[in-house]
Design a protein around this motif. Structure first.
Motif, PDB file in Angstrom:
ATOM      1  N   ALA A  28      48.096 -10.622-106.046  1.00 41.49           N
ATOM      2  CA  ALA A  28      48.425 -11.750-106.847  1.00 41.49           C
ATOM      3  C   ALA A  28      47.771 -11.891-108.310  1.00 41.49           C
ATOM      4  N   GLU A  37      54.319 -16.032-111.381  1.00 42.74           N
ATOM      5  CA  GLU A  37      53.613 -17.015-110.629  1.00 42.74           C
ATOM      6  C   GLU A  37      52.657 -16.239-109.476  1.00 42.74           C
ATOM      7  N   ASP A  39      51.034 -16.278-106.568  1.00 42.33           N
ATOM      8  CA  ASP A  39      51.668 -16.829-105.349  1.00 42.33           C
ATOM      9  C   ASP A  39      50.928 -16.051-104.144  1.00 42.33           C
ATOM     10  N   ASP A  41      51.069 -16.504-100.850  1.00 43.27           N
ATOM     11  CA  ASP A  41      51.960 -16.198 -99.782  1.00 43.27           C
ATOM     12  C   ASP A  41      52.734 -15.053-100.118  1.00 43.27           C
ATOM     13  N   ARG A  42      53.328 -14.903-101.252  1.00 39.86           N
ATOM     14  CA  ARG A  42      54.080 -13.933-101.606  1.00 39.86           C
ATOM     15  C   ARG A  42      53.298 -12.417-101.664  1.00 39.86           C
TER      16      ARG A  42
END
Length: 71
Positions: A28, A37, A39, A41-42
């Motif tokens: 992240a 961003e 993120d 979750d990503r």
């Protein structure tokens, strides 16, 4: 299989705590450094996709395998 030394320098840029593993948090951080961003979750999904041993982090061997398959 590709030699891990080919990807060690790139791996080290992401492995910010130098523990030899890339966590979702480190991934992240990479996203943020690349102007995307941050993120969680990503990042978690990306790590899960590369994590072949199920420990929740990406080793240099796992990273190398992924990079060699997608080069």
């Amino acid at each position: 299989m590709a030699d891990s030394s080919e990807y060690a320098e790139t791996f080290a840029l992401v492995d910010s705590d130098d523990d030899g593993l890339i966590s979702a948090d480190e991934f992240a951080d990479l996203l943020a450094r690349l102007g995307q961003e941050r993120d969680a979750d990503r990042a978690a999904a990306a790590v899960a996709a590369l994590d072949s041993d199920g420990d929740g982090r990406v080793s240099l061997a796992e990273f190398t395998r992924y990079m060699a398959q997608n080069a």
